[in-house]
Design a protein around this motif. Sequence first.
Motif, PDB file in Angstrom:
ATOM      1  N   LYS A 104      18.984 -90.390  15.357  1.00 37.74           N
ATOM      2  CA  LYS A 104      19.046 -91.304  16.501  1.00 37.74           C
ATOM      3  C   LYS A 104      18.712 -90.580  17.796  1.00 37.74           C
ATOM      4  O   LYS A 104      18.053 -91.139  18.680  1.00 37.74           O
ATOM      5  CB  LYS A 104      20.433 -91.939  16.593  1.00 37.74           C
ATOM      6  CG  LYS A 104      20.711 -92.972  15.512  1.00 37.74           C
ATOM      7  CD  LYS A 104      22.052 -93.660  15.744  1.00 37.74           C
ATOM      8  CE  LYS A 104      22.291 -94.740  14.689  1.00 37.74           C
ATOM      9  NZ  LYS A 104      23.598 -95.428  14.886  1.00 37.74           N
ATOM     10  N   GLY A 105      19.166 -89.336  17.888  1.00 37.04           N
ATOM     11  CA  GLY A 105      18.868 -88.554  19.088  1.00 37.04           C
ATOM     12  C   GLY A 105      17.384 -88.301  19.246  1.00 37.04           C
ATOM     13  O   GLY A 105      16.832 -88.424  20.350  1.00 37.04           O
ATOM     14  N   VAL A 106      16.719 -87.964  18.149  1.00 35.27           N
ATOM     15  CA  VAL A 106      15.275 -87.726  18.193  1.00 35.27           C
ATOM     16  C   VAL A 106      14.531 -89.012  18.541  1.00 35.27           C
ATOM     17  O   VAL A 106      13.560 -88.999  19.309  1.00 35.27           O
ATOM     18  CB  VAL A 106      14.782 -87.157  16.845  1.00 35.27           C
ATOM     19  CG1 VAL A 106      13.261 -87.106  16.804  1.00 35.27           C
ATOM     20  CG2 VAL A 106      15.358 -85.765  16.616  1.00 35.27           C
ATOM     21  N   LYS A 130       4.434 -79.882  33.400  1.00 31.36           N
ATOM     22  CA  LYS A 130       3.429 -79.474  32.416  1.00 31.36           C
ATOM     23  C   LYS A 130       4.089 -79.060  31.103  1.00 31.36           C
ATOM     24  O   LYS A 130       3.641 -79.445  30.017  1.00 31.36           O
ATOM     25  CB  LYS A 130       2.602 -78.322  32.987  1.00 31.36           C
ATOM     26  CG  LYS A 130       1.470 -77.831  32.100  1.00 31.36           C
ATOM     27  CD  LYS A 130       0.672 -76.753  32.825  1.00 31.36           C
ATOM     28  CE  LYS A 130      -0.509 -76.277  31.983  1.00 31.36           C
ATOM     29  NZ  LYS A 130      -0.064 -75.571  30.757  1.00 31.36           N
ATOM     30  N   HIS A 131       5.166 -78.295  31.202  1.00 28.81           N
ATOM     31  CA  HIS A 131       5.854 -77.815  30.001  1.00 28.81           C
ATOM     32  C   HIS A 131       6.401 -78.986  29.184  1.00 28.81           C
ATOM     33  O   HIS A 131       6.234 -79.036  27.956  1.00 28.81           O
ATOM     34  CB  HIS A 131       6.991 -76.875  30.405  1.00 28.81           C
ATOM     35  CG  HIS A 131       7.825 -76.405  29.249  1.00 28.81           C
ATOM     36  ND1 HIS A 131       7.351 -75.523  28.300  1.00 28.81           N
ATOM     37  CD2 HIS A 131       9.099 -76.716  28.873  1.00 28.81           C
ATOM     38  CE1 HIS A 131       8.289 -75.299  27.397  1.00 28.81           C
ATOM     39  NE2 HIS A 131       9.363 -76.005  27.722  1.00 28.81           N
ATOM     40  N   GLU A 132       7.031 -79.926  29.856  1.00 30.34           N
ATOM     41  CA  GLU A 132       7.608 -81.071  29.148  1.00 30.34           C
ATOM     42  C   GLU A 132       6.522 -81.941  28.521  1.00 30.34           C
ATOM     43  O   GLU A 132       6.659 -82.404  27.384  1.00 30.34           O
ATOM     44  CB  GLU A 132       8.462 -81.906  30.109  1.00 30.34           C
ATOM     45  CG  GLU A 132       9.200 -83.041  29.415  1.00 30.34           C
ATOM     46  CD  GLU A 132      10.053 -83.849  30.380  1.00 30.34           C
ATOM     47  OE1 GLU A 132      11.006 -84.496  29.917  1.00 30.34           O
ATOM     48  OE2 GLU A 132       9.755 -83.841  31.599  1.00 30.34           O
ATOM     49  N   MET A 133       5.429 -82.165  29.245  1.00 35.79           N
ATOM     50  CA  MET A 133       4.326 -82.960  28.699  1.00 35.79           C
ATOM     51  C   MET A 133       3.772 -82.326  27.426  1.00 35.79           C
ATOM     52  O   MET A 133       3.531 -83.020  26.429  1.00 35.79           O
ATOM     53  CB  MET A 133       3.207 -83.095  29.737  1.00 35.79           C
ATOM     54  CG  MET A 133       3.532 -83.977  30.926  1.00 35.79           C
ATOM     55  SD  MET A 133       2.179 -84.007  32.133  1.00 35.79           S
ATOM     56  CE  MET A 133       0.945 -84.957  31.231  1.00 35.79           C
ATOM     57  N   ASP A 134       3.586 -81.017  27.460  1.00 38.92           N
ATOM     58  CA  ASP A 134       2.999 -80.329  26.307  1.00 38.92           C
ATOM     59  C   ASP A 134       3.960 -80.295  25.124  1.00 38.92           C
ATOM     60  O   ASP A 134       3.535 -80.427  23.967  1.00 38.92           O
ATOM     61  CB  ASP A 134       2.582 -78.913  26.705  1.00 38.92           C
ATOM     62  CG  ASP A 134       1.415 -78.908  27.687  1.00 38.92           C
ATOM     63  OD1 ASP A 134       0.724 -79.943  27.773  1.00 38.92           O
ATOM     64  OD2 ASP A 134       1.207 -77.888  28.368  1.00 38.92           O
ATOM     65  N   CYS A 135       5.244 -80.128  25.402  1.00 39.67           N
ATOM     66  CA  CYS A 135       6.230 -80.159  24.313  1.00 39.67           C
ATOM     67  C   CYS A 135       6.282 -81.543  23.673  1.00 39.67           C
ATOM     68  O   CYS A 135       6.308 -81.672  22.441  1.00 39.67           O
ATOM     69  CB  CYS A 135       7.610 -79.766  24.840  1.00 39.67           C
ATOM     70  SG  CYS A 135       7.782 -78.004  25.184  1.00 39.67           S
ATOM     71  N   ASN A 136       6.286 -82.576  24.498  1.00 42.86           N
ATOM     72  CA  ASN A 136       6.306 -83.942  23.966  1.00 42.86           C
ATOM     73  C   ASN A 136       5.061 -84.221  23.128  1.00 42.86           C
ATOM     74  O   ASN A 136       5.129 -84.879  22.085  1.00 42.86           O
ATOM     75  CB  ASN A 136       6.394 -84.952  25.109  1.00 42.86           C
ATOM     76  CG  ASN A 136       7.757 -84.967  25.777  1.00 42.86           C
ATOM     77  OD1 ASN A 136       8.744 -84.520  25.195  1.00 42.86           O
ATOM     78  ND2 ASN A 136       7.819 -85.472  26.995  1.00 42.86           N
ATOM     79  N   ALA A 137       3.914 -83.719  23.592  1.00 40.83           N
ATOM     80  CA  ALA A 137       2.665 -83.941  22.860  1.00 40.83           C
ATOM     81  C   ALA A 137       2.687 -83.264  21.493  1.00 40.83           C
ATOM     82  O   ALA A 137       2.058 -83.735  20.543  1.00 40.83           O
ATOM     83  CB  ALA A 137       1.483 -83.427  23.680  1.00 40.83           C
ATOM     84  N   MET A 138       3.426 -82.168  21.382  1.00 47.73           N
ATOM     85  CA  MET A 138       3.531 -81.464  20.102  1.00 47.73           C
ATOM     86  C   MET A 138       4.687 -81.977  19.254  1.00 47.73           C
ATOM     87  O   MET A 138       4.914 -81.488  18.147  1.00 47.73           O
ATOM     88  CB  MET A 138       3.699 -79.960  20.353  1.00 47.73           C
ATOM     89  CG  MET A 138       2.458 -79.298  20.917  1.00 47.73           C
ATOM     90  SD  MET A 138       2.631 -77.496  21.063  1.00 47.73           S
ATOM     91  CE  MET A 138       3.787 -77.379  22.426  1.00 47.73           C
ATOM     92  N   GLY A 139       5.434 -82.951  19.777  1.00 53.32           N
ATOM     93  CA  GLY A 139       6.565 -83.490  19.027  1.00 53.32           C
ATOM     94  C   GLY A 139       7.791 -82.614  19.100  1.00 53.32           C
ATOM     95  O   GLY A 139       8.665 -82.685  18.226  1.00 53.32           O
ATOM     96  N   ILE A 140       7.876 -81.790  20.142  1.00 56.77           N
ATOM     97  CA  ILE A 140       9.045 -80.931  20.343  1.00 56.77           C
ATOM     98  C   ILE A 140       9.924 -81.585  21.400  1.00 56.77           C
ATOM     99  O   ILE A 140       9.536 -81.682  22.575  1.00 56.77           O
ATOM    100  CB  ILE A 140       8.629 -79.517  20.795  1.00 56.77           C
ATOM    101  CG1 ILE A 140       7.713 -78.879  19.749  1.00 56.77           C
ATOM    102  CG2 ILE A 140       9.856 -78.650  21.043  1.00 56.77           C
ATOM    103  CD1 ILE A 140       7.119 -77.551  20.186  1.00 56.77           C
ATOM    104  N   TYR A 141      11.097 -82.052  20.982  1.00 60.14           N
ATOM    105  CA  TYR A 141      11.984 -82.765  21.896  1.00 60.14           C
ATOM    106  C   TYR A 141      13.273 -81.968  22.076  1.00 60.14           C
ATOM    107  O   TYR A 141      13.751 -81.315  21.151  1.00 60.14           O
ATOM    108  CB  TYR A 141      12.304 -84.163  21.354  1.00 60.14           C
ATOM    109  CG  TYR A 141      11.082 -84.932  20.919  1.00 60.14           C
ATOM    110  CD1 TYR A 141      10.185 -85.446  21.846  1.00 60.14           C
ATOM    111  CD2 TYR A 141      10.812 -85.131  19.564  1.00 60.14           C
ATOM    112  CE1 TYR A 141       9.052 -86.140  21.443  1.00 60.14           C
ATOM    113  CE2 TYR A 141       9.688 -85.823  19.150  1.00 60.14           C
ATOM    114  CZ  TYR A 141       8.810 -86.321  20.092  1.00 60.14           C
ATOM    115  OH  TYR A 141       7.693 -86.999  19.687  1.00 60.14           O
TER     116      TYR A 141
END
Length: 441
Positions: free
Chosen positions: A330-332, A312-323
């Motif tokens: 290139k890393g981003v 859940k945490h990873e999904m929500d971070c990805n949805a907010m553009g937090i990687y």
Amino acid sequence: MQVISKPTSASDTAQQPEQNNAIFIQKNAAAVASNKPDPWSEDGFPMVCTLVRGMPGTIELVYRKIQQEIPVIILKGTGSAADIITFAYEEISAKNEKEFEDGYLKVELARRLLDEYPLLKDNNVKRNEIRDHIMSIVKKADQGKRKLLTFIDLYSGTGSLNDFHKFILSALLQSQKSVTGSKVNAQLKRNLVLTLDWNLPDLALSEIFQRNDDIRYTLPAELFDKAVLGKKLEAFVDLFLDRDFILHRYLKSEKLLDLFNKAKDKEFLTTTSLEGILGLTGDDEEVPTDFVENGLNKIVKRLTDISHFFSKHEMDCNAMGIYFGDKSDKGVQRQRARAEKKALRHFIIYAVLMNRHQLAKILWKRSSEPIPLALICCMMFKQLAPYCHESYQRLLIEKQAKDFSDCAVGVLDKAFNEDSRRTFEMLDEKHSRKIFRKKKK
């Protein structure tokens, strides 16, 4: 949508009772009386007119609609006014010359009007007025990219009335004016909603996206919701993903929960996953609030033996553009690509658990990991089959499992034929590099 017969004058009807009138197809009857040059009424409902046969008064009515820039569909081959207007359009399209109009076309139109409506012989003024209306109709029919007249030839192979709904919506879309600024997104969204409501993805592609290919348009999440949750709208999901819809920015944990709760048919999920695997009663209308982190992971673990599939945490971070990880450009980019891969996997799991086989196939075809994902889908369907109460449904689920198994084998065969060495290397990759890792004991 209402179908309203718009009669001509009482005298016309009495004189020629065998003639049909124009049929106006619209969603707002009040819009008929509007003089506003727009196929959309003030309260947002579109209008398209359809002409079948028709009388002199019908031609006047079509003239008024074209002046209001309301699109008209003409059924060529039904006779009378419909065929006379069709003739004029075809002639003027072939030879757009003033001398041709005055020397031949106007004379020929007058002759055809007299042949079709003998009572006009005693009224030259009315005959010429109707003739001029026809000339005005066909001259205003094409305005650059805009088209106000659509012709359906009933006697050609392409004029099937089985596709009449498609002609209606196509006529509406082709009649629209080009807009600029903030109105662009509003028009595109409105048009896409119509194609979704009418389930015409090919029209969305040809008349919206390809006609506006130079316009950058961000698809609203609610349109993607509509495509996912609607009945037989999977082709729109594919179309929207083709238009660079970013899945991981859409599929946060709350959205995934929402998709489960808003699904129109949850019987398969309830029977197999909620009741069969999790042991819930299935009486609740919504899945538990912790379903993404706990319920889904338990289900996937039972079906595939893969642990901690959803975070859940990873999904929500990805949805907010937090990687997380390398912060270089290139890393981003790599993290974004990784987030998109994970979102696609999550979405495929959703499709399988909801028994959305076609949606799962569409998503699977977009994956850069086709063999392992096909095997995961095969395994899940195969393990879900015993939880089905009805024998016919078990057979269907087993058939879908076999389909994904065949997909995996098909990709493997193709890969081997193209590069056998790379295929063996891929199959021999170490466990630690596989995309789905099991939790270490």
